[in-house]
Scaffold this active site. Sequence first.
Site, mmCIF file in Angstrom:
data_model
loop_
_atom_site.group_PDB
_atom_site.id
_atom_site.type_symbol
_atom_site.label_atom_id
_atom_site.label_comp_id
_atom_site.label_asym_id
_atom_site.label_seq_id
_atom_site.Cartn_x
_atom_site.Cartn_y
_atom_site.Cartn_z
ATOM 1 C CB CYS A 78 34.610 43.782 38.516
ATOM 2 S SG CYS A 78 35.214 42.106 38.147
ATOM 3 C CG HIS A 122 37.434 38.284 37.221
ATOM 4 N ND1 HIS A 122 37.946 39.422 37.800
ATOM 5 C CD2 HIS A 122 37.811 37.249 38.020
ATOM 6 C CE1 HIS A 122 38.585 39.094 38.911
ATOM 7 N NE2 HIS A 122 38.525 37.781 39.062
ATOM 8 C CG HIS A 148 46.566 31.155 46.415
ATOM 9 N ND1 HIS A 148 45.880 30.250 45.636
ATOM 10 C CD2 HIS A 148 45.983 32.359 46.184
ATOM 11 C CE1 HIS A 148 44.920 30.866 44.982
ATOM 12 N NE2 HIS A 148 44.958 32.158 45.286
ATOM 13 C CB CYS A 169 36.515 42.490 34.528
ATOM 14 S SG CYS A 169 37.976 42.019 35.489
ATOM 15 C CE LYS A 177 45.379 36.358 34.899
ATOM 16 N NZ LYS A 177 45.164 36.143 36.232
ATOM 17 C CB CYS A 180 37.998 42.860 40.848
ATOM 18 S SG CYS A 180 38.709 42.511 39.251
ATOM 19 C CG HIS A 236 46.751 28.709 42.393
ATOM 20 N ND1 HIS A 236 47.767 29.609 42.637
ATOM 21 C CD2 HIS A 236 45.704 29.457 41.937
ATOM 22 C CE1 HIS A 236 47.364 30.829 42.333
ATOM 23 N NE2 HIS A 236 46.111 30.772 41.916
HETATM 24 O O1 ME8 Z 1 42.752 39.347 46.875
HETATM 25 N N1 ME8 Z 1 51.021 34.139 42.251
HETATM 26 O O2 ME8 Z 1 42.189 37.267 47.676
HETATM 27 P P1 ME8 Z 1 42.736 36.350 46.488
HETATM 28 C C1 ME8 Z 1 51.276 34.736 43.429
HETATM 29 N N2 ME8 Z 1 40.606 38.309 49.496
HETATM 30 N N3 ME8 Z 1 50.308 35.226 44.243
HETATM 31 C C2 ME8 Z 1 49.038 35.112 43.837
HETATM 32 C C3 ME8 Z 1 48.701 34.493 42.614
HETATM 33 C C4 ME8 Z 1 49.758 33.994 41.804
HETATM 34 N N4 ME8 Z 1 49.554 33.406 40.641
HETATM 35 N N5 ME8 Z 1 47.346 34.538 42.496
HETATM 36 C C5 ME8 Z 1 46.882 35.168 43.610
HETATM 37 C C6 ME8 Z 1 42.199 38.621 47.693
HETATM 38 N N6 ME8 Z 1 47.895 35.517 44.411
HETATM 39 C C7 ME8 Z 1 41.528 39.232 48.914
HETATM 40 C C8 ME8 Z 1 42.567 39.684 49.898
HETATM 41 S S1 ME8 Z 1 43.308 40.863 52.190
HETATM 42 C C9 ME8 Z 1 42.501 41.815 53.300
HETATM 43 C C10 ME8 Z 1 42.025 40.381 51.106
HETATM 44 C C11 ME8 Z 1 47.829 36.235 45.700
HETATM 45 O O3 ME8 Z 1 42.272 34.990 46.854
HETATM 46 C C12 ME8 Z 1 47.109 37.573 45.621
HETATM 47 O O4 ME8 Z 1 47.943 38.565 45.071
HETATM 48 O O5 ME8 Z 1 42.332 36.886 45.173
HETATM 49 C C13 ME8 Z 1 46.799 37.816 47.081
HETATM 50 O O6 ME8 Z 1 47.913 38.370 47.749
HETATM 51 C C14 ME8 Z 1 46.506 36.389 47.590
HETATM 52 O O7 ME8 Z 1 47.052 35.493 46.608
HETATM 53 C C15 ME8 Z 1 45.021 36.117 47.776
HETATM 54 O O8 ME8 Z 1 44.321 36.463 46.596
#
Ligand code: ME8
Length: 488
Positions: free
Chosen positions: A129, A151, A26, A148, A300, A132, A23
């Site tokens: 969790c 979640h 990301h 959590c 969010k 997470c 989204h």
């Molecule tokens: O945490 N706004 O993966 P992920 C900005 N696999 N950034 C966001 C966001 C938002 N609303 N939602 C998520 C993981 N992110 C692990 C990482 S690294 C070795 C492993 C960001 O899919 C989040 O903070 O939950 C993270 O930096 C990235 O998207 C991937 O999140």
Amino acid sequence: MAKSTQKNFYITTSIPYINGDPHIGHTYELVAADVLARYARKTHDKVLLSTGTDEHGGKVEEKARELGKPVKEYADEMSARWRELGPLVQMSADRFIRTTDAGHEQRAALIWKALTKDIYKAKYTGWYCTGCEAFVPEATAKENNGTCPIHKKPYEKIEEENYFFRLSSYTEEIKKQVESGSFEILPITKRNEILHVLKEGLDDISISRPKEKISWGIPVPDDETQVMYVWFEALMNYITVLGYPEHDDFKTYWPANIQIIGKDITRFHAAIWPGMLMSLGVALPKMLYVHGFVNIEGQKISKSIGNVIHPREVIDKYGVDALRYYLMRHVPSYEDGDFSWSRFEEVYNNELANELGNAVSRTAAMIIKYQSGIIGDMPDAEHDIAPYTKALEQCKFDRALEEVWEQVRGLNQYIDEEKPWELAKHSDYDHLREVLAYMCGCLLEIADLLEPFMPGTTAKINHIFNTGVVLQLEGTLFPKHDQPAQPK
Ligand code: ME8
């Protein structure tokens, strides 16, 4: 911009889980990383930008099961979908690593073996969790009444034999490096948060799960009953992607100059990852930049709220540069920010179409009208770009773009004050030529400063002005959208 004496520059993004679609939140991280990489390419000889997907663990396994798909097939499909996100937002990534790549799996096993002096087997009694992918200590589980808060699912009680990593023994050394700034954490609020955690002291952490509970993981070397804890091996991607330990890329690019992550995964990157590197005898990254979250219309981003926006929705209507600009300028670089369609529309019309777009079209039109398109000698750029450079070095993307916009606004003001049309009316051709050439010079400088943020726009401005004769664009840089856009 002059090349610095430092030759190599390595930037990483986190690697997202693949149990859902990308989204706009990301997208922020990918664009921020790309801005740094494009900027670094102007100032360094060799730049590497890596990204990828995090594919193991219970979360992905559960999703595949829910969809009735073999997990590998599901991972292949989803990883391919995530891989499209980079090109969609014009991220100039050099590497895309999957944690299911054979190379990553093999190197993860090598790293595990290299860490054995700090690994021991013990019983873990506590909570987990899956959302997470985190072991949750008793105290946290109690604080959250066993559920959590992210979640909204009850924590799973687990009692299992697994392997532990002696993270506690690295607390002091990590603290020292954070305090001295040799491992710099930005923004300072996040640095302080992590220093607080370090002052309390780090506990040893579980780093494996029993295979009978989670089969979708990298096997622990010499123990068929266990797989690596997903975070433990995912963090390794930052060096396995460089071919750690033997490949030249590792020697060339590590330590990373900047690792970019979101605020929810700070502890993994500012405590666990440094501990692993220290145990390996490998230098820590130079900087960790922690960005905030993008919310949508003040809420969010969440599937259950139903407010998820895919970047494609914005790009199809406004173009990729407008999205990149909005995220970098209007989501604060050091805090959470908001995306709303009405705000986006306002920014697009006022800043991109009216301010930048008009400066370009007025300048081009006047040179065509008064000088048959011939620009003449352009003066050298004379603006002080030090504040822009400093802002980028501190990942203050919003600030860097404000600096550029000072120039855009300054140029429009200059045009309004100099009134080239009056100069033409009074046949003051020498002054007119100077004024128009100065305007072009400013636009080319603006284009150069914008390149890391809006590469397509830069290319268009350069196309119009940098051959010495103004070339017309087909259409305008930012076509006006008068009606507020509605989400689909
Ligand atoms: O945490 N706004 O993966 P992920 C900005 N696999 N950034 C966001 C966001 C938002 N609303 N939602 C998520 C993981 N992110 C692990 C990482 S690294 C070795 C492993 C960001 O899919 C989040 O903070 O939950 C993270 O930096 C990235 O998207 C991937 O999140």
